[in-house]
Structure formats: C-alpha cells, structure tokens
Write a protein that holds these residues in place. Sequence first.
Motif, PDB file in Angstrom:
ATOM      1  N   SER A 192     -35.483 -17.820  41.067  1.00  0.00           N
ATOM      2  CA  SER A 192     -36.262 -18.920  40.492  1.00  0.00           C
ATOM      3  C   SER A 192     -36.329 -18.823  38.970  1.00  0.00           C
ATOM      4  O   SER A 192     -37.059 -19.581  38.328  1.00  0.00           O
ATOM      5  N   ALA A 193     -35.572 -17.900  38.387  1.00  0.00           N
ATOM      6  CA  ALA A 193     -35.561 -17.731  36.932  1.00  0.00           C
ATOM      7  C   ALA A 193     -35.109 -19.017  36.246  1.00  0.00           C
ATOM      8  O   ALA A 193     -34.133 -19.651  36.672  1.00  0.00           O
ATOM      9  N   LYS A 194     -35.789 -19.390  35.187  1.00  0.00           N
ATOM     10  CA  LYS A 194     -35.426 -20.577  34.423  1.00  0.00           C
ATOM     11  C   LYS A 194     -34.299 -20.238  33.447  1.00  0.00           C
ATOM     12  O   LYS A 194     -34.097 -19.077  33.093  1.00  0.00           O
ATOM     13  N   VAL A 195     -33.587 -21.273  32.998  1.00  0.00           N
ATOM     14  CA  VAL A 195     -32.449 -21.080  32.100  1.00  0.00           C
ATOM     15  C   VAL A 195     -32.661 -21.892  30.828  1.00  0.00           C
ATOM     16  O   VAL A 195     -33.052 -23.061  30.873  1.00  0.00           O
ATOM     17  N   ALA A 196     -32.422 -21.253  29.683  1.00  0.00           N
ATOM     18  CA  ALA A 196     -32.368 -21.935  28.388  1.00  0.00           C
ATOM     19  C   ALA A 196     -31.152 -21.392  27.656  1.00  0.00           C
ATOM     20  O   ALA A 196     -30.607 -20.343  28.024  1.00  0.00           O
ATOM     21  N   THR A 197     -30.727 -22.102  26.632  1.00  0.00           N
ATOM     22  CA  THR A 197     -29.499 -21.667  25.967  1.00  0.00           C
ATOM     23  C   THR A 197     -29.495 -22.013  24.491  1.00  0.00           C
ATOM     24  O   THR A 197     -30.225 -22.909  24.042  1.00  0.00           O
ATOM     25  N   PHE A 198     -28.680 -21.303  23.770  1.00  0.00           N
ATOM     26  CA  PHE A 198     -28.287 -21.714  22.432  1.00  0.00           C
ATOM     27  C   PHE A 198     -27.050 -22.593  22.576  1.00  0.00           C
ATOM     28  O   PHE A 198     -26.260 -22.433  23.502  1.00  0.00           O
ATOM     29  N   ASP A 199     -26.919 -23.506  21.642  1.00  0.00           N
ATOM     30  CA  ASP A 199     -25.751 -24.389  21.513  1.00  0.00           C
ATOM     31  C   ASP A 199     -25.787 -25.537  22.516  1.00  0.00           C
ATOM     32  O   ASP A 199     -26.369 -25.438  23.590  1.00  0.00           O
ATOM     33  N   LEU A 200     -25.141 -26.602  22.103  1.00  0.00           N
ATOM     34  CA  LEU A 200     -25.241 -27.858  22.831  1.00  0.00           C
ATOM     35  C   LEU A 200     -23.862 -28.477  22.991  1.00  0.00           C
ATOM     36  O   LEU A 200     -23.051 -28.461  22.066  1.00  0.00           O
ATOM     37  N   ASP A 201     -23.591 -28.976  24.174  1.00  0.00           N
ATOM     38  CA  ASP A 201     -22.429 -29.830  24.399  1.00  0.00           C
ATOM     39  C   ASP A 201     -22.822 -30.869  25.444  1.00  0.00           C
ATOM     40  O   ASP A 201     -23.986 -30.916  25.874  1.00  0.00           O
ATOM     41  N   GLN A 202     -21.879 -31.701  25.853  1.00  0.00           N
ATOM     42  CA  GLN A 202     -22.220 -32.798  26.756  1.00  0.00           C
ATOM     43  C   GLN A 202     -22.736 -32.280  28.100  1.00  0.00           C
ATOM     44  O   GLN A 202     -23.690 -32.822  28.668  1.00  0.00           O
ATOM     45  N   GLN A 203     -22.115 -31.208  28.615  1.00  0.00           N
ATOM     46  CA  GLN A 203     -22.543 -30.667  29.899  1.00  0.00           C
ATOM     47  C   GLN A 203     -23.933 -30.054  29.820  1.00  0.00           C
ATOM     48  O   GLN A 203     -24.752 -30.238  30.719  1.00  0.00           O
ATOM     49  N   VAL A 204     -24.188 -29.311  28.755  1.00  0.00           N
ATOM     50  CA  VAL A 204     -25.519 -28.732  28.575  1.00  0.00           C
ATOM     51  C   VAL A 204     -26.554 -29.841  28.426  1.00  0.00           C
ATOM     52  O   VAL A 204     -27.634 -29.792  29.037  1.00  0.00           O
ATOM     53  N   ALA A 205     -26.234 -30.843  27.627  1.00  0.00           N
ATOM     54  CA  ALA A 205     -27.163 -31.958  27.440  1.00  0.00           C
ATOM     55  C   ALA A 205     -27.480 -32.636  28.770  1.00  0.00           C
ATOM     56  O   ALA A 205     -28.641 -32.973  29.048  1.00  0.00           O
ATOM     57  N   GLN A 206     -26.468 -32.834  29.596  1.00  0.00           N
ATOM     58  CA  GLN A 206     -26.689 -33.462  30.908  1.00  0.00           C
ATOM     59  C   GLN A 206     -27.571 -32.577  31.783  1.00  0.00           C
ATOM     60  O   GLN A 206     -28.454 -33.067  32.507  1.00  0.00           O
ATOM     61  N   ASN A 207     -27.362 -31.256  31.701  1.00  0.00           N
ATOM     62  CA  ASN A 207     -28.184 -30.333  32.487  1.00  0.00           C
ATOM     63  C   ASN A 207     -29.619 -30.286  31.986  1.00  0.00           C
ATOM     64  O   ASN A 207     -30.548 -30.054  32.764  1.00  0.00           O
ATOM     65  N   VAL A 208     -29.818 -30.482  30.671  1.00  0.00           N
ATOM     66  CA  VAL A 208     -31.179 -30.602  30.154  1.00  0.00           C
ATOM     67  C   VAL A 208     -31.839 -31.841  30.735  1.00  0.00           C
ATOM     68  O   VAL A 208     -32.988 -31.816  31.190  1.00  0.00           O
ATOM     69  N   GLN A 209     -31.106 -32.938  30.729  1.00  0.00           N
ATOM     70  CA  GLN A 209     -31.650 -34.180  31.278  1.00  0.00           C
ATOM     71  C   GLN A 209     -31.951 -34.053  32.769  1.00  0.00           C
ATOM     72  O   GLN A 209     -32.952 -34.584  33.259  1.00  0.00           O
ATOM     73  N   ASP A 210     -31.103 -33.300  33.480  1.00  0.00           N
ATOM     74  CA  ASP A 210     -31.271 -33.133  34.927  1.00  0.00           C
ATOM     75  C   ASP A 210     -32.290 -32.057  35.296  1.00  0.00           C
ATOM     76  O   ASP A 210     -32.580 -31.852  36.483  1.00  0.00           O
ATOM     77  N   GLY A 211     -32.792 -31.340  34.285  1.00  0.00           N
ATOM     78  CA  GLY A 211     -33.814 -30.335  34.548  1.00  0.00           C
ATOM     79  C   GLY A 211     -33.292 -28.970  34.942  1.00  0.00           C
ATOM     80  O   GLY A 211     -34.068 -28.079  35.296  1.00  0.00           O
ATOM     81  N   LYS A 212     -31.986 -28.751  34.855  1.00  0.00           N
ATOM     82  CA  LYS A 212     -31.413 -27.452  35.213  1.00  0.00           C
ATOM     83  C   LYS A 212     -31.454 -26.467  34.043  1.00  0.00           C
ATOM     84  O   LYS A 212     -31.402 -25.251  34.244  1.00  0.00           O
ATOM     85  N   ILE A 213     -31.512 -26.994  32.819  1.00  0.00           N
ATOM     86  CA  ILE A 213     -31.685 -26.181  31.620  1.00  0.00           C
ATOM     87  C   ILE A 213     -32.955 -26.653  30.924  1.00  0.00           C
ATOM     88  O   ILE A 213     -33.135 -27.857  30.712  1.00  0.00           O
ATOM     89  N   GLU A 214     -33.829 -25.700  30.593  1.00  0.00           N
ATOM     90  CA  GLU A 214     -35.129 -26.064  30.027  1.00  0.00           C
ATOM     91  C   GLU A 214     -34.998 -26.638  28.619  1.00  0.00           C
ATOM     92  O   GLU A 214     -35.636 -27.626  28.278  1.00  0.00           O
ATOM     93  N   PHE A 215     -34.186 -25.990  27.801  1.00  0.00           N
ATOM     94  CA  PHE A 215     -33.979 -26.472  26.434  1.00  0.00           C
ATOM     95  C   PHE A 215     -32.720 -25.837  25.858  1.00  0.00           C
ATOM     96  O   PHE A 215     -32.230 -24.822  26.344  1.00  0.00           O
ATOM     97  N   SER A 216     -32.217 -26.461  24.803  1.00  0.00           N
ATOM     98  CA  SER A 216     -31.084 -25.926  24.049  1.00  0.00           C
ATOM     99  C   SER A 216     -31.524 -25.727  22.606  1.00  0.00           C
ATOM    100  O   SER A 216     -32.207 -26.576  22.030  1.00  0.00           O
ATOM    101  N   VAL A 217     -31.126 -24.590  22.038  1.00  0.00           N
ATOM    102  CA  VAL A 217     -31.367 -24.317  20.618  1.00  0.00           C
ATOM    103  C   VAL A 217     -30.092 -24.714  19.882  1.00  0.00           C
ATOM    104  O   VAL A 217     -29.079 -24.018  19.945  1.00  0.00           O
ATOM    105  N   ASP A 218     -30.135 -25.844  19.209  1.00  0.00           N
ATOM    106  CA  ASP A 218     -28.935 -26.409  18.596  1.00  0.00           C
ATOM    107  C   ASP A 218     -28.850 -26.016  17.124  1.00  0.00           C
ATOM    108  O   ASP A 218     -29.756 -26.304  16.344  1.00  0.00           O
TER     109      ASP A 218
END
Length: 330
Positions: A250-276
């Motif tokens: 149940s660990a949450k995921v966040a990431t540095f850097d942004l691309d279209q796939q990461v952005a879509q996953n942020v929108q879908d709730g699979k990634i909490e946030f991106s540090v761009d």
Amino acid sequence: MTFIRAGRFVALAAVVALSATACSSGGRDKSDDSDGGGGGNAPGSSGYTIAFVTHETPGDAFWDKVRAGAEQAAKDEGVTLKYSNDPDAAKQAVLIQNAVDSKVNGIATTLVTPNALAGAVKTATEAKIPVVGLNAGIEQYKQLGALMYFGSDETLAGESAGEKIAAGGAKHPLCVIHQQGSVSLEARCAGLRSKVPGTENLQVNGADDAAVTSTLQAKLAQDKSIDYVLTLNSQVALDTIKAQEQAGTSAKVATFDLDQQVAQNVQDGKIEFSVDQQPYAQGYLAVSSLYLYLKNGNDIGGGRPVLTGPSFVDKANIATILPFTKNNTR
C-alpha cells in the motif's frame, strides 16, 4: 550538500524575459525562416557554435526535453548546436575536451560528477571558452570555473518533497537512487531524510528497467513498513508502479521529473506528485545565456544559480500541466 536559500536566486521569468527581449547590439540577429521551422534564426546565422554535453543515459526520455529546449534556443538565436552525451564520467570529460579542441564558442555541460569533469572544464576556461553548467553541480559549478548555472536546487527539492511526504504521515520512505555517484541524486535523498528521518536509500541500475522492477518488488514485498517510495526519475517511477502491484503493497509513490506518462499517472491517482525541475527550461536557458554572453557580455543570475525547480505537479494543477507534457516541453 550545503543548503542554499531559494530567495538568493534570480527569478526564472526574468531570465526568459531577458532572452526574449534582447535588442540592438546585444539582441538577436535578423530572423531567417529559410530553415522551414516557422520562426527563429537559421542555424549558424549568429556565427556562434555551442557544444552541449550531458551525462544522458541512452533511452532516458528526460533528456529529450533538455535537448528540445537547447535546440529551440539554438534555433531562436541562430546558434549552431553540437549535442553529445555519455553517462560515463570519464567519457563525458573526453566529450568536453573534444569540444575545446574543435574551438567552439561556448560549452554548456551537466556537472553530475564534478571531480571527474574538473580537468576538462579547466581546459575550456584556460582556452577562454565560456562554460555554463546545467542540471547537476549547483554547489560545484563556480569552483570548476563555470560562469552560470541553470537547474534545480536538489537539496531544497528533496526537503520540499520530504515536507509533502511527512505531511502525508509517512515514517519509512524509500528513496531510489538510479545512478551511482550522482551528487544531485544523493542530495535529493539527503533532503528527504532531513524531513523524514526514517528514510532508507535503495541503489538500483537505472539502465535496466526489468532489474529495477524486480529489485523494488522484492524490497517492497520483504518490508511492509515502507509506506512511501520516492523515485528520482520518471522511468523508475513507472517501474515502481509495476513493482508496487506485484508486491501487493500500500506504499504510495512520488517521483522527481515529469513526462506524459507520469503526468497521466498523477491524474489517475497512481502517483501522488512529481517534483519537476523543468528540463526544457534548463536546456533553453543554458544555450540562450551563452548566446547573450557571447553577443553582449550578459551574466545571467548575478553570480547566483538560476533555479528552474522545484516545481510541484499534483492533483491541484495537473489539468493545466498535462497538455504541455504532450508537446515534450514540460
């Protein structure tokens, strides 16, 4: 890494405005659309050649945006751009030396392994070739002899990410380092740990996605106390989502850097946030600053690094940012 207050830096918007509004003897050459690009000067019309050298790992989409920004600036300013890259520090140093030997007018380079690159950068400065740093080496660029720097303050970025993760109640985050020896990645994890002392670092081979996924899957399955995973590039974030599903965590995921796939996953709730860190801006500003220095003696940043990040992308602003990721500019 020594903490640097964000308030000491020149605003990014002011730098962009300066590049866009340069005129008279310090401005751009007359526009030439003969290259069919719909705007900007023809490559080489300024008479300047700039080498752009990075530690890009082949296949890492992050660098597509850095290069796109550099190429757009070269087009806008009529600069001939020579792009080269190698993730091996010794080989990157050779690329810088090659640029010096070819007598380019300026060099923009990442400084991810400062000690390994110091000799090559010194050769450039001794040859009176101006050097600017970007993306990595914010603490070391001055001592290496670089005139300017464009990138994120990685310690500040790690601390800011840590504050968001701590606010979510995390006690045992995992910070995933995908390139061994990178001062920037180590600084991010150190910043996270300063805000969440229970942070654990995990080294993976970022050039092998299958290995990254299996290593993370095993780690997450073994240690259920891990409640957050912070990855340091977009591809490892996608690998982590696969590992997360396989491990049943149940660990949450966040990431540095942004691309279209990461952005879509942020929108879908699979990634909490991106540090761009806004890599397109890093590439663009590095080239345009060298052009202005060569053309008009401008020193962008007033002796300080110019920050392009951290800029956070999450549920609050993803609707605005997502379209730009499709253009490969964000």
